[in-house]
Scaffold this active site. Structure first.
Site, PDB file in Angstrom:
ATOM      1  CD  GLU A   7       0.863  -3.836  -2.496  1.00  0.00           C
ATOM      2  OE1 GLU A   7       0.147  -3.693  -1.511  1.00  0.00           O
ATOM      3  OE2 GLU A   7       1.991  -3.313  -2.589  1.00  0.00           O
TER       4      GLU A   7
ATOM      5  NE  ARG B 118      -8.229  -3.710   1.239  1.00  0.00           N
ATOM      6  CZ  ARG B 118      -6.982  -3.472   0.869  1.00  0.00           C
ATOM      7  NH1 ARG B 118      -6.015  -4.281   1.266  1.00  0.00           N
ATOM      8  NH2 ARG B 118      -6.697  -2.442   0.107  1.00  0.00           N
TER       9      ARG B 118
ATOM     10  N   GLY C 286       0.797  -1.218   0.000  1.00  0.00           N
ATOM     11  CA  GLY C 286       0.000   0.000   0.000  1.00  0.00           C
ATOM     12  C   GLY C 286       0.830   1.268   0.000  1.00  0.00           C
ATOM     13  N   GLY C 287       2.089   1.149  -0.411  1.00  0.00           N
ATOM     14  CA  GLY C 287       2.910   2.349  -0.542  1.00  0.00           C
ATOM     15  C   GLY C 287       3.724   2.700   0.697  1.00  0.00           C
TER      16      GLY C 287
HETATM   17  C1  MV4 Z   1       6.015   1.152  -7.760  1.00  0.00           C
HETATM   18  C2  MV4 Z   1       6.010   2.339  -8.514  1.00  0.00           C
HETATM   19  C3  MV4 Z   1       6.881   2.426  -9.563  1.00  0.00           C
HETATM   20  N1  MV4 Z   1       7.737   1.407  -9.833  1.00  0.00           N
HETATM   21  N2  MV4 Z   1       6.881   0.161  -8.066  1.00  0.00           N
HETATM   22  C4  MV4 Z   1       2.783   2.465  -4.522  1.00  0.00           C
HETATM   23  C5  MV4 Z   1       1.827   1.573  -3.812  1.00  0.00           C
HETATM   24  C6  MV4 Z   1       2.418   0.223  -3.794  1.00  0.00           C
HETATM   25  N3  MV4 Z   1       1.412  -0.762  -4.053  1.00  0.00           N
HETATM   26  C7  MV4 Z   1       3.454   0.259  -4.863  1.00  0.00           C
HETATM   27  N4  MV4 Z   1       3.550   1.612  -5.343  1.00  0.00           N
HETATM   28  C8  MV4 Z   1       4.339   1.935  -6.384  1.00  0.00           C
HETATM   29  N5  MV4 Z   1       5.198   0.957  -6.735  1.00  0.00           N
HETATM   30  C9  MV4 Z   1       7.724   0.322  -9.068  1.00  0.00           C
HETATM   31  N6  MV4 Z   1       8.591  -0.657  -9.344  1.00  0.00           N
HETATM   32  C10 MV4 Z   1       5.119   3.350  -8.177  1.00  0.00           C
HETATM   33  C11 MV4 Z   1       4.306   3.164  -7.079  1.00  0.00           C
HETATM   34  C12 MV4 Z   1       3.493   4.282  -6.753  1.00  0.00           C
HETATM   35  C13 MV4 Z   1       2.125   4.259  -6.876  1.00  0.00           C
HETATM   36  C14 MV4 Z   1       1.464   3.119  -7.298  1.00  0.00           C
HETATM   37  C15 MV4 Z   1       0.111   3.103  -7.411  1.00  0.00           C
HETATM   38  C16 MV4 Z   1      -0.621   4.247  -7.107  1.00  0.00           C
HETATM   39  C17 MV4 Z   1       0.015   5.373  -6.663  1.00  0.00           C
HETATM   40  C18 MV4 Z   1       1.381   5.403  -6.552  1.00  0.00           C
HETATM   41  C19 MV4 Z   1       2.010   6.565  -6.133  1.00  0.00           C
HETATM   42  C20 MV4 Z   1       3.352   6.574  -6.000  1.00  0.00           C
HETATM   43  C21 MV4 Z   1       4.106   5.442  -6.307  1.00  0.00           C
END
Ligand code: MV4
Length: 445
Positions: free
Chosen positions: A288, A292, A164-165
């Site tokens: 991921e 739920r 969830g970030g």
């Molecule tokens: C990332 C990404 C860019 N590249 N992984 C944020 C939530 C978590 N589930 C994983 N996230 C991210 N993973 C890689 N390899 C960018 C994010 C991300 C993001 C993802 C979904 C929605 C909003 C976001 C905001 C910032 C970063």
């Protein structure tokens, strides 16, 4: 079928579950904290029981109190909703040991998906795309820098126990690495009690697209469309829609097949969501899996007519799926705005008494909420007070309908994020579907 379900949650999701139970003839038990005795979920359930003080640690997260409440009221199953104990594998395990059905995936499913490295390995093994990175926890700075040099900067450091970030660090060059790795690892230790981190190639400004899954206990798995949740602020989703405005039917089918393959690989049951990043070139990568029912599930329900909470209950009771992949048709477009009791400029909580309330209605408008006139929004819990969902024939009409519904919504006495949503609906880039996870940082009203 269950006779009586205890709902281990509060607010709009508790009401959502009570409604599904009533429609299938299952009795409901609401649990509540001291300060929640006047809450709507308590009034709507067949019976209710107090489980502790205002602070969630003593009430909505209090496993002993919740299990005792189920025993005292003779419930045969527990629905955890989202948040609180929903993804707690130990809680699911304890429910089973006490003869209560946990309405959700198995403890093993939750345990596996909670370990982001194991999830990554499992998903890669069935051929689902993941971003290049480490297949194990990072053991040393030298090893991490070597992997980064190989896959190329920028890279992202993520916590194995995160999600969830939370606990992520983007690294742009080798000079930043030592610091970023130490910080990420100590933050992971503090937040999750586990210092393990792994590396991934950082994908710049992707869209967040997630696939809804439903699996029964007989091995049947279907995907129920996707949701675009790119409009987020600090990893809090604010607006979600279905379908994703930029994906083709061909890409939908490939993402759906990938999500189903993941579910099959882990013998997944109940509802789940496979989260993907979708880059500007149309490549998708597994991020991921959420084990739920999600806050944004209504947009999927609106375009498919499937009651996901009812299906969750049937699946947990052991019923086979009553439809196949071919029966699932996507119709029109749905958008959800999360309305929070927050200052719309600064996004800080604004609890207090609601003094004047009128909710929107009309064709294609749905409100999921536990608030009412003169209700006091409490400071102890999540600031989500309502979800406004609209459905229309296409995205353009859905945006117009959402603007109209937001204009009708009157919530006085507290600040809400309604004005923020009105600005987004009026934004040209949003209207053109040009959104990614960086949209809100660029957005200025
Ligand atoms: C990332 C990404 C860019 N590249 N992984 C944020 C939530 C978590 N589930 C994983 N996230 C991210 N993973 C890689 N390899 C960018 C994010 C991300 C993001 C993802 C979904 C929605 C909003 C976001 C905001 C910032 C970063």
């Amino acid at each position: 079928m269950f006779r009586k379900i205890l709902i281990a949650n509060r607010g709009e999701i508790a009401i959502r579950i009570i409604r599904a139970c009533k429609e299938i003839g299952v009795k409901t038990v609401a649990v509540h904290s001291d300060v929640d005795a006047d809450s709507l979920h308590v009034k709507l359930a067949d019976e209710s029981i107090c489980i502790g003080p205002a602070a969630s640690a003593g009430s909505y997260l209090n496993v002993k109190a919740i299990i005792s409440a189920a025993e005292v009221t003779d419930a045969d199953a527990i629905h955890p909703g989202y948040g609180f104990l929903a993804e707690n594998a130990e809680f699911a395990e304890i429910c089973g040991q006490c003869g209560l059905t946990f309405i959700g995936p198995t403890a093993e499913n939750m345990h596996l998906m909670g370990d982001k490295i194991r999830a990554r390995q499992t998903v890669a093994a069935v051929g689902v795309p993941i971003l290049p990175g480490t297949s194990e926890a990072v053991r040393s700075l030298e090893e991490a820098e070597a992997v980064a040099a190989q896959i190329g900067y920028p890279v992202i450091i993520k916590a194995t126990a995160g999600g969830g970030g939370r606990g992520m660090k983007v690294v742009h060059s080798s000079e930043e690495f030592a610091n970023a790795l130490a910080t990420a690892s100590s933050e992971a230790q503090n937040a999750f009690g586990n210092p393990d981190v792994y590396l991934e190639k950082y994908c710049v400004n992707p869209r967040h697209v997630e696939v809804q899954l439903l699996a029964d206990q007989c091995g049947n798995v279907v995907y129920i469309g996707e949701r675009d949740c790119s409009i987020q602020r600090r990893h809090q989703k604010l607006i979600e829609e279905s379908p994703c405005p930029v994906i083709t039917q061909e890409l939908r089918e490939r993402m759906g097949a990938a999500a189903v393959a993941i579910a099959r690989a882990v013998h997944y049951t109940n509802v789940g969501t496979a989260e993907f990043l979708l880059d500007a070139d149309g490549n998708f990568y597994f991020m991921e899996m959420n084990t739920r029912i999600q806050v944004e599930h209504p947009v999927t329900e609106m375009i498919t007519g499937i009651d996901l909470v009812r299906e969750q209950i049937y699946a947990a009771a052991g019923y086979p799926l009553r439809f196949t992949q071919n029966d699932i048709q996507l119709r029109g477009h749905a958008i959800e705005c999360r309305i929070n009791a927050e200052d719309p400029e600064r996004f800080v909580p604004s609890p207090g008494k609601i003094d004047g309330y009128h909710q929107p209605g009309g064709l294609g408008v749905r409100v999921e909420s536990a608030i009412y006139d003169q209700y006091t929004v409490l400071p102890y819990y999540d600031s989500l007070i309502a979800k406004l969902i609209v459905h229309a024939d296409n995205r353009e009409e859905a945006i117009r309908r959402m603007s109209r519904a937001l204009d009708e919504y009157i919530i006085e006495g507290i600040k809400t994020t309604i004005p923020f949503h009105q600005k987004i609906m009026a934004n040209h880039e949003f209207q053109e579907g040009k959104v990614d996870v960086g949209f809100l940082e660029r957005f200025s009203g």
